[in-house]
Write an enzyme that holds these catalytic residues in place. Structure first.
Site, PDB file in Angstrom:
ATOM      1  N   LYS A  84       0.831  -1.215   0.000  1.00 42.22           N
ATOM      2  CA  LYS A  84       0.000   0.000   0.000  1.00 42.22           C
ATOM      3  C   LYS A  84       0.866   1.267   0.000  1.00 42.22           C
ATOM      4  CE  LYS A  84      -2.057  -1.042   3.875  1.00 42.22           C
ATOM      5  NZ  LYS A  84      -1.324  -2.293   4.185  1.00 42.22           N
TER       6      LYS A  84
ATOM      7  N   ARG B 246      11.240  -1.254  11.103  1.00 36.71           N
ATOM      8  CA  ARG B 246      10.214  -0.934  12.098  1.00 36.71           C
ATOM      9  C   ARG B 246      10.170  -1.998  13.181  1.00 36.71           C
ATOM     10  NH1 ARG B 246       5.025   0.408   8.478  1.00 36.71           N
ATOM     11  NH2 ARG B 246       4.045  -0.730  10.183  1.00 36.71           N
TER      12      ARG B 246
ATOM     13  N   ARG C 153      -9.623   1.092   8.582  1.00 35.90           N
ATOM     14  CA  ARG C 153      -9.227  -0.286   8.887  1.00 35.90           C
ATOM     15  C   ARG C 153     -10.329  -1.037   9.622  1.00 35.90           C
ATOM     16  NH1 ARG C 153      -3.232   0.635   8.733  1.00 35.90           N
ATOM     17  NH2 ARG C 153      -2.229  -1.388   8.734  1.00 35.90           N
TER      18      ARG C 153
ATOM     19  N   ARG D 169      11.621  -5.260   5.067  1.00 38.87           N
ATOM     20  CA  ARG D 169      11.247  -3.857   4.806  1.00 38.87           C
ATOM     21  C   ARG D 169      12.167  -2.885   5.546  1.00 38.87           C
ATOM     22  NH1 ARG D 169       5.118  -1.813   5.429  1.00 38.87           N
ATOM     23  NH2 ARG D 169       5.262  -2.551   7.582  1.00 38.87           N
TER      24      ARG D 169
ATOM     25  N   ARG E 224      -0.306  -8.830  13.590  1.00 43.55           N
ATOM     26  CA  ARG E 224      -0.901  -7.814  12.716  1.00 43.55           C
ATOM     27  C   ARG E 224      -1.684  -8.452  11.570  1.00 43.55           C
ATOM     28  NH1 ARG E 224       4.187  -4.988  11.086  1.00 43.55           N
ATOM     29  NH2 ARG E 224       2.894  -3.859   9.619  1.00 43.55           N
TER      30      ARG E 224
HETATM   31  P1  ADP Z   1       1.300  -1.470   7.349  1.00 43.33           P
HETATM   32  O1  ADP Z   1       1.953  -0.543   6.363  1.00 43.33           O
HETATM   33  O2  ADP Z   1       2.207  -2.575   7.706  1.00 43.33           O
HETATM   34  O3  ADP Z   1      -0.054  -1.903   6.889  1.00 43.33           O
HETATM   35  P2  ADP Z   1       0.763   0.872   8.924  1.00 43.33           P
HETATM   36  O4  ADP Z   1       2.007   1.651   8.862  1.00 43.33           O
HETATM   37  O5  ADP Z   1      -0.369   1.252   8.044  1.00 43.33           O
HETATM   38  O6  ADP Z   1       1.126  -0.661   8.705  1.00 43.33           O
HETATM   39  O7  ADP Z   1       0.233   0.851  10.414  1.00 43.33           O
HETATM   40  C1  ADP Z   1       1.088   0.541  11.498  1.00 43.33           C
HETATM   41  C2  ADP Z   1       0.267   0.410  12.769  1.00 43.33           C
HETATM   42  O8  ADP Z   1      -0.376   1.666  13.052  1.00 43.33           O
HETATM   43  C3  ADP Z   1      -0.869  -0.605  12.708  1.00 43.33           C
HETATM   44  O9  ADP Z   1      -0.433  -1.933  13.001  1.00 43.33           O
HETATM   45  C4  ADP Z   1      -1.811  -0.048  13.792  1.00 43.33           C
HETATM   46  O10 ADP Z   1      -1.326  -0.357  15.089  1.00 43.33           O
HETATM   47  C5  ADP Z   1      -1.672   1.458  13.590  1.00 43.33           C
HETATM   48  N1  ADP Z   1      -2.675   1.958  12.634  1.00 43.33           N
HETATM   49  C6  ADP Z   1      -2.443   2.462  11.393  1.00 43.33           C
HETATM   50  N2  ADP Z   1      -3.581   2.819  10.796  1.00 43.33           N
HETATM   51  C7  ADP Z   1      -4.588   2.528  11.667  1.00 43.33           C
HETATM   52  C8  ADP Z   1      -5.993   2.639  11.622  1.00 43.33           C
HETATM   53  N3  ADP Z   1      -6.628   3.114  10.535  1.00 43.33           N
HETATM   54  N4  ADP Z   1      -6.697   2.236  12.711  1.00 43.33           N
HETATM   55  C9  ADP Z   1      -6.098   1.778  13.805  1.00 43.33           C
HETATM   56  N5  ADP Z   1      -4.759   1.618  13.913  1.00 43.33           N
HETATM   57  C10 ADP Z   1      -3.999   1.988  12.851  1.00 43.33           C
HETATM   58  P1  ADP Z   2       2.167  -1.911   3.151  1.00 43.11           P
HETATM   59  O1  ADP Z   2       2.152  -0.408   3.185  1.00 43.11           O
HETATM   60  O2  ADP Z   2       0.961  -2.496   2.487  1.00 43.11           O
HETATM   61  O3  ADP Z   2       2.416  -2.515   4.498  1.00 43.11           O
HETATM   62  P2  ADP Z   2       4.741  -1.589   1.779  1.00 43.11           P
HETATM   63  O4  ADP Z   2       4.457  -0.720   0.617  1.00 43.11           O
HETATM   64  O5  ADP Z   2       5.409  -0.975   2.954  1.00 43.11           O
HETATM   65  O6  ADP Z   2       3.392  -2.360   2.229  1.00 43.11           O
HETATM   66  O7  ADP Z   2       5.599  -2.835   1.256  1.00 43.11           O
HETATM   67  C1  ADP Z   2       6.070  -3.847   2.154  1.00 43.11           C
HETATM   68  C2  ADP Z   2       7.478  -4.281   1.715  1.00 43.11           C
HETATM   69  O8  ADP Z   2       7.393  -4.995   0.486  1.00 43.11           O
HETATM   70  C3  ADP Z   2       8.448  -3.130   1.450  1.00 43.11           C
HETATM   71  O9  ADP Z   2       9.723  -3.550   1.858  1.00 43.11           O
HETATM   72  C4  ADP Z   2       8.381  -2.920  -0.071  1.00 43.11           C
HETATM   73  O10 ADP Z   2       9.628  -2.429  -0.600  1.00 43.11           O
HETATM   74  C5  ADP Z   2       8.099  -4.333  -0.566  1.00 43.11           C
HETATM   75  N1  ADP Z   2       7.222  -4.380  -1.745  1.00 43.11           N
HETATM   76  C6  ADP Z   2       6.133  -3.597  -1.976  1.00 43.11           C
HETATM   77  N2  ADP Z   2       5.540  -3.964  -3.139  1.00 43.11           N
HETATM   78  C7  ADP Z   2       6.260  -5.002  -3.628  1.00 43.11           C
HETATM   79  C8  ADP Z   2       6.146  -5.822  -4.813  1.00 43.11           C
HETATM   80  N3  ADP Z   2       5.161  -5.639  -5.703  1.00 43.11           N
HETATM   81  N4  ADP Z   2       7.068  -6.785  -4.981  1.00 43.11           N
HETATM   82  C9  ADP Z   2       8.060  -6.975  -4.083  1.00 43.11           C
HETATM   83  N5  ADP Z   2       8.214  -6.253  -2.963  1.00 43.11           N
HETATM   84  C10 ADP Z   2       7.327  -5.270  -2.724  1.00 43.11           C
END
Ligand code: ADP
Ligand code: ADP
Length: 220
Positions: free
Chosen positions: A15, A162, A90, A129, A173
């Site tokens: 994302k 992270r 979410r 990541r 998660r």
């Molecule tokens: P990821 O990129 O791995 O999906 P995020 O960076 O979006 O994770 O979120 C990291 C953490 O921040 C989540 O595991 C949650 O604890 C909190 N968080 C983020 N967005 C929300 C939301 N919309 N509602 C509740 N908690 C959130």
């Molecule tokens: P999210 O926000 O959904 O948690 P991220 O964009 O942070 O996901 O991506 C999670 C990890 O996977 C990062 O290290 C990113 O560089 C890698 N990544 C994202 N998209 C791809 C893809 N299409 N193929 C391989 N690795 C990816």
């Protein structure tokens, strides 16, 4: 005309990576709830102190706190013409709140871009990541390495792993995602807003797929 898009998918689906690319293509801000929480934790604001424990336990921050934070962000002038939402909503309660917030801004949610990825891919993505301290740019030590290890290609800031990308927290998660967030897939499908792309392709291929499913007139 405004354009509000939301990226939906499990942790590690891509994302944040795709949001940064869409933001450039569409010239609207990228609103990442996770990045806003992390900035607040870094500065140790009241919000940061409140969110910290939920985040390090892999749980969601309570809806009321999260919704209030997003309202404040979306009310800023730079979101008047649209935004790419990443990580919000979410939960069903947050999804309902979003409708109200966007209606108050004179807009609406135009599309929900669901990035579908096999579950086994998620752990590999999250364990490799690396995120930049300045702006939340994301890299992967195997799939998307930075030009210089430990340094962001875009702004030169330090890259870090992270705390909640540790294997135990990742498992939690992913469970939280399936229980609390995955119901939004059907919720938005029933409303005709969901478009699905295969996230198990290269980063470029996922961006291309997203660009082709965007509502007409969106891409500039
Ligand atoms: P990821 O990129 O791995 O999906 P995020 O960076 O979006 O994770 O979120 C990291 C953490 O921040 C989540 O595991 C949650 O604890 C909190 N968080 C983020 N967005 C929300 C939301 N919309 N509602 C509740 N908690 C959130
Ligand atoms: P999210 O926000 O959904 O948690 P991220 O964009 O942070 O996901 O991506 C999670 C990890 O996977 C990062 O290290 C990113 O560089 C890698 N990544 C994202 N998209 C791809 C893809 N299409 N193929 C391989 N690795 C990816």
């Amino acid at each position: 005309m405004s354009i509000y898009l939301m990226l939906l998918g499990a942790p590690g689906a891509g994302k944040g990576t795709q949001a940064k690319r869409l933001m450039e293509a569409l010239s609207v801000p990228h609103i990442s709830s996770g990045n806003i929480f992390r900035e607040n934790i870094k500065k140790q604001t009241e919000l940061g102190k409140l969110a910290q424990e939920f985040i390090s336990d892999g749980q969601l921050v309570p809806d009321d706190v999260t919704i209030a934070m997003i309202v404040t962000r979306l009310e800023q002038d730079d979101c008047a013409d649209g935004a790419v939402l990443d990580g919000f909503p979410r939960t069903p309660t947050q999804a309902e709140a979003l409708d109200t917030i966007l209606a108050d801004l004179g807009g609406k949610l135009d599309a929900v871009l669901y990035i579908k990825v096999a579950q086994e891919t998620l752990v590999r993505r999250l364990s490799g990541r690396w995120m930049c301290r300045a702006a939340g740019h994301v890299f992967h030590d195997e799939f998307n390495p930075p030009l210089v290890p430990g340094v962001c290609d875009y702004d030169g800031s330090e890259l870090y792993q992270r705390d909640d990308d540790r294997v135990e927290t990742v498992a939690e998660r992913i469970q939280v995602y399936f229980k609390q967030t995955a119901p939004l897939i059907n919720y938005y499908r029933q409303r005709g807003l969901l478009v699905e792309v295969d996230g198990d392709q290269s980063i470029e291929a996922v961006t291309d797929a997203l660009m082709t499913v965007l509502p007409e007139g969106t891409a500039q």
